[in-house]
Design a protein around this motif. Structure first.
Motif, PDB file in Angstrom:
ATOM      1  N   MET A   5     -17.915  50.040  23.330  1.00  0.00           N
ATOM      2  CA  MET A   5     -18.628  50.850  24.213  1.00  0.00           C
ATOM      3  C   MET A   5     -20.025  50.505  23.716  1.00  0.00           C
ATOM      4  O   MET A   5     -21.108  50.097  24.272  1.00  0.00           O
ATOM      5  CB  MET A   5     -18.574  52.263  24.501  1.00  0.00           C
ATOM      6  CG  MET A   5     -17.466  52.732  25.292  1.00  0.00           C
ATOM      7  SD  MET A   5     -17.109  54.469  25.024  1.00  0.00           S
ATOM      8  CE  MET A   5     -18.440  55.435  25.706  1.00  0.00           C
ATOM      9  N   ALA A 100     -21.905  56.037  28.339  1.00  0.00           N
ATOM     10  CA  ALA A 100     -21.385  56.842  28.213  1.00  0.00           C
ATOM     11  C   ALA A 100     -20.979  57.651  29.649  1.00  0.00           C
ATOM     12  O   ALA A 100     -19.850  58.098  29.661  1.00  0.00           O
ATOM     13  CB  ALA A 100     -22.067  58.094  27.556  1.00  0.00           C
ATOM     14  N   ALA A 103     -18.053  55.844  31.140  1.00  0.00           N
ATOM     15  CA  ALA A 103     -16.790  56.354  30.327  1.00  0.00           C
ATOM     16  C   ALA A 103     -16.333  57.611  30.955  1.00  0.00           C
ATOM     17  O   ALA A 103     -15.039  57.822  31.318  1.00  0.00           O
ATOM     18  CB  ALA A 103     -16.990  56.396  28.858  1.00  0.00           C
ATOM     19  N   GLN A 107     -12.989  58.157  33.441  1.00  0.00           N
ATOM     20  CA  GLN A 107     -11.859  59.387  33.231  1.00  0.00           C
ATOM     21  C   GLN A 107     -11.462  60.178  34.555  1.00  0.00           C
ATOM     22  O   GLN A 107     -10.351  60.394  34.652  1.00  0.00           O
ATOM     23  CB  GLN A 107     -12.581  60.386  32.353  1.00  0.00           C
ATOM     24  CG  GLN A 107     -12.987  60.039  30.798  1.00  0.00           C
ATOM     25  CD  GLN A 107     -11.569  59.818  30.029  1.00  0.00           C
ATOM     26  OE1 GLN A 107     -11.067  59.052  29.905  1.00  0.00           O
ATOM     27  NE2 GLN A 107     -11.030  61.037  29.339  1.00  0.00           N
TER      28      GLN A 107
ATOM     29  N   LYS B   8      -5.217  60.387  25.676  1.00  0.00           N
ATOM     30  CA  LYS B   8      -6.101  59.474  26.162  1.00  0.00           C
ATOM     31  C   LYS B   8      -7.415  60.277  26.457  1.00  0.00           C
ATOM     32  O   LYS B   8      -8.628  59.507  26.058  1.00  0.00           O
ATOM     33  CB  LYS B   8      -5.594  58.813  27.513  1.00  0.00           C
ATOM     34  CG  LYS B   8      -6.370  57.509  27.769  1.00  0.00           C
ATOM     35  CD  LYS B   8      -5.907  56.966  28.881  1.00  0.00           C
ATOM     36  CE  LYS B   8      -6.674  55.640  29.618  1.00  0.00           C
ATOM     37  NZ  LYS B   8      -6.447  55.498  30.820  1.00  0.00           N
ATOM     38  N   THR B   9      -7.474  61.204  26.736  1.00  0.00           N
ATOM     39  CA  THR B   9      -8.474  61.900  27.399  1.00  0.00           C
ATOM     40  C   THR B   9      -9.370  62.441  25.971  1.00  0.00           C
ATOM     41  O   THR B   9     -10.541  62.164  25.566  1.00  0.00           O
ATOM     42  CB  THR B   9      -8.279  63.489  28.016  1.00  0.00           C
ATOM     43  OG1 THR B   9      -7.657  62.925  29.024  1.00  0.00           O
ATOM     44  CG2 THR B   9      -9.538  64.171  28.216  1.00  0.00           C
ATOM     45  N   LEU B  12     -11.095  59.362  24.042  1.00  0.00           N
ATOM     46  CA  LEU B  12     -12.285  59.031  24.718  1.00  0.00           C
ATOM     47  C   LEU B  12     -13.374  60.094  24.568  1.00  0.00           C
ATOM     48  O   LEU B  12     -14.578  59.602  24.620  1.00  0.00           O
ATOM     49  CB  LEU B  12     -12.116  58.675  26.310  1.00  0.00           C
ATOM     50  CG  LEU B  12     -11.655  57.238  26.620  1.00  0.00           C
ATOM     51  CD1 LEU B  12     -11.319  57.047  28.082  1.00  0.00           C
ATOM     52  CD2 LEU B  12     -12.824  56.233  26.273  1.00  0.00           C
ATOM     53  N   ILE B  16     -17.335  58.847  23.856  1.00  0.00           N
ATOM     54  CA  ILE B  16     -18.330  59.615  24.918  1.00  0.00           C
ATOM     55  C   ILE B  16     -19.278  60.262  24.551  1.00  0.00           C
ATOM     56  O   ILE B  16     -20.611  60.067  24.502  1.00  0.00           O
ATOM     57  CB  ILE B  16     -17.618  60.148  26.129  1.00  0.00           C
ATOM     58  CG1 ILE B  16     -16.992  59.191  27.053  1.00  0.00           C
ATOM     59  CG2 ILE B  16     -18.852  60.720  26.845  1.00  0.00           C
ATOM     60  CD1 ILE B  16     -15.864  59.899  27.802  1.00  0.00           C
TER      61      ILE B  16
END
Lengths: 240, 54
Positions: A5, A100, A103, A107, B8-9, B12, B16
């Motif tokens: 990222m 961000a 991402a 999700q 996975k959440t 990330l 983030i």
């Protein structure tokens, strides 16, 4: 993941920032310098060129031009190098925020491509430049403005509300989210930006107007390019 | 499946948050911080990108 990222955000931010710097010197910098000539009293508004030729410069020097001081003036090269550096830093920061956002969207199962990234860039321009600019027009040096802290608070509130409103409009699935999005978009302008009771800027409105238009025009181009590049980097990273 | 999704959440969430925090910090420093040095150095960029400058 973080490294991917960050790499994407850096590539997109640096490229967009360098483009912004080129456009800045092509379209904007000359008006900053012109505004500063009015700010310092070197030029005086409401004078015809003929009047100016016979101007008593001692009187101009006595003119009170506010408390703003720029301190020791750096060389032109140093000043412009700092502008390039900070412009790149700014768009790197915007690139990080966009990435961000990508991402978060991912999700929720959204696929971000270069095209979608360009739309995000457009939304970023609206949230970070156009909507705040509708209350607080980009300031030409030599123009007057309200208290700085209250303007900064309104600026942040507008950015957050506009960004949130656009996200709800773009990705919301119910009538309620659409209504909430519109309310968020309108709210900062209903509240209103902090403005002066009276205007006493030294620079001519004509200069301020073209400066503001050019700032917004350059911002639009750079933001779309930033979004497109960041989206492309994201898409490549996600596919890898 | 649920465990995989949760993992996975969570994996990330950190990147983030990291990206957002670093991005916002840089944005605050280059666009809004009022230290005299930062203000003077970032002056032209702030005017040219619509930040309230001074």
């Amino acid at each position: 993941m973080f490294q991917k990222m960050m790499t994407g955000a850096l590539i997109a931010g640096i490229a967009a920032g360098l483009l912004a710097a080129v456009l800045h010197f092509a379209f904007v910098q000359s008006y900053i310098l012109l505004g500063e000539q009015y700010e310092t009293g070197e030029l005086v508004h409401f004078q015809t060129p003929a009047d100016h030729a016979t101007e008593d410069h001692a009187a101009v020097a006595e003119h009170d031009h506010g408390s703003h001081e720029h301190g020791d003036e750096p060389s032109v090269l140093q000043r412009n190098a700092l502008t390039v550096g900070f412009t790149v830093l700014l768009y790197v920061a915007y690139g990080m925020l966009l990435t961000a956002g990508f991402a978060i969207a991912a999700q929720f199962g959204r696929k971000i491509t270069a095209t979608e990234g360009a739309l995000w860039g457009l939304a970023g321009f609206v949230a970070f430049q156009m909507a705040p600019g509708m209350g607080l027009a980009p300031e030409l040096p030599g123009s007057a403005a309200a208290d700085l802290t209250s303007r900064q608070i309104w600026w942040w509130g507008t950015v957050v509300a506009t960004g949130g409103g656009l996200a709800l409009l773009a990705y919301g699935r119910s009538i309620l989210t659409v209504v909430a999005g519109i309310v968020l978009l309108a709210l900062p302008h209903v509240i209103g930006a902090p403005l002066l009771d009276a205007y006493y800027g030294y620079a001519p409105t004509e200069v301020g107007a073209i400066f503001s238009s050019r700032v917004l025009g350059v911002g639009l181009v750079v933001w779309v390019v930033l979004g497109w590049l960041a989206g492309r980097q994201w898409d490549r990273g996600a596919a890898a | 499946m649920t465990t995989t999704t949760q993992t996975k959440t969570q994996s990330l969430l950190a990147p983030i948050l990291g990206m957002a925090v670093i991005g916002l910090t840089v944005l605050l420093a280059v666009g809004h911080a009022q230290s005299a040095t930062l203000h003077d150095a970032a002056h032209d960029m702030r005017h040219a990108t619509g930040f309230p400058c001074h």
